[in-house]
Design a protein around this motif. Structure first.
Motif, PDB file in Angstrom:
ATOM      1  N   THR A  15      26.437  -4.813   9.218  1.00 44.25           N
ATOM      2  CA  THR A  15      27.322  -4.672   7.980  1.00 44.25           C
ATOM      3  C   THR A  15      26.392  -5.044   6.767  1.00 44.25           C
ATOM      4  N   ASP A  37      34.014   0.039  12.389  1.00 44.56           N
ATOM      5  CA  ASP A  37      34.280  -1.389  12.945  1.00 44.56           C
ATOM      6  C   ASP A  37      35.857  -1.687  12.757  1.00 44.56           C
ATOM      7  N   GLN A  39      37.031  -4.528  12.379  1.00 43.20           N
ATOM      8  CA  GLN A  39      36.862  -5.632  11.516  1.00 43.20           C
ATOM      9  C   GLN A  39      37.113  -5.300  10.182  1.00 43.20           C
ATOM     10  N   ASP A  79      28.725   2.204   9.606  1.00 45.85           N
ATOM     11  CA  ASP A  79      28.422   0.830  10.118  1.00 45.85           C
ATOM     12  C   ASP A  79      29.210   0.649  11.209  1.00 45.85           C
TER      13      ASP A  79
HETATM   14 MG   LIG Z   1      29.426  -5.464  10.924  1.00 44.19          MG
END
Ligand SMILES: [Mg+2]
Ligand SMILES: Nc1ncnc2c1ncn2[C@@H]1O[C@H](COP(=O)(O)OP(=O)(O)OP(=O)(O)O)[C@@H](O)[C@H]1O
Length: 131
Positions: A15, A37, A39, A79
């Motif tokens: 990231t 991702d 997240q 990413d």
């Molecule tokens: Mg990451």
């Protein structure tokens, strides 16, 4: 160009590199970040930077939509998640440049070697068959 940041190792710098690279590229042309991702760190970061970003985790969506985005933007920075999932394989199937950040430690290198193996397989599958 599609640039994929992959490594199954978490905390390797995917990231961080994606964000800095996307900002640098945005000073030189059009760029979009694809956050693959769950997240959603890049999604939040790009909001702050006011750069285009699309969250896309489903491997089939990535496979189908990355080439279209590459026609619309000079650079697409993807990413990836910290896993050797179908999502990672879809990114490696479509990217023109794969960056695999890795910390200089034994466990990190061992984990990264699995990512490099998938990368090699993707390259073998793709030689001469870009569609
Ligand atoms: Mg990451
Ligand atoms: N080159 C670097 N030197 C030192 N620290 C770094 C470097 N790159 C990233 N970091 C730090 O390492 C941590 C993890 O980085 P980052 O979130 O980019 O990893 P990641 O590979 O995206 O992890 P995840 O798989 O969990 O998404 C962050 O705190 C970040 O600031």
């Amino acid at each position: 160009m599609i640039i994929g940041l992959t490594n199954q190792k978490g905390g390797a710098g995917k990231t961080t590199v994606a964000g800095h690279l996307a900002y640098w590229l945005s000073q030189r042309g059009t760029v979009i970040v694809v956050d693959a991702d769950a997240q959603q760190s890049s999604t939040n970061w790009m909001k702050d930077l006011k750069l285009p970003c699309k969250t896309m985790i489903d491997p089939d969506d990535l496979f189908d939509e990355l080439p279209t985005l590459a026609e619309q933007y000079a650079a697409v920075v993807v990413d990836g998640p910290g896993s050797l999932s179908e999502t990672t394989k879809a990114i490696l199937s479509r990217c023109d440049l794969a960056l695999v950040p890795c910390k200089p430690a034994g466990l990190d290198m061992h984990s990264t070697s699995k990512t490099v193996r998938i990368l090699r397989q993707a390259r073998e599958l793709r030689v001469g068959c870009r569609m």
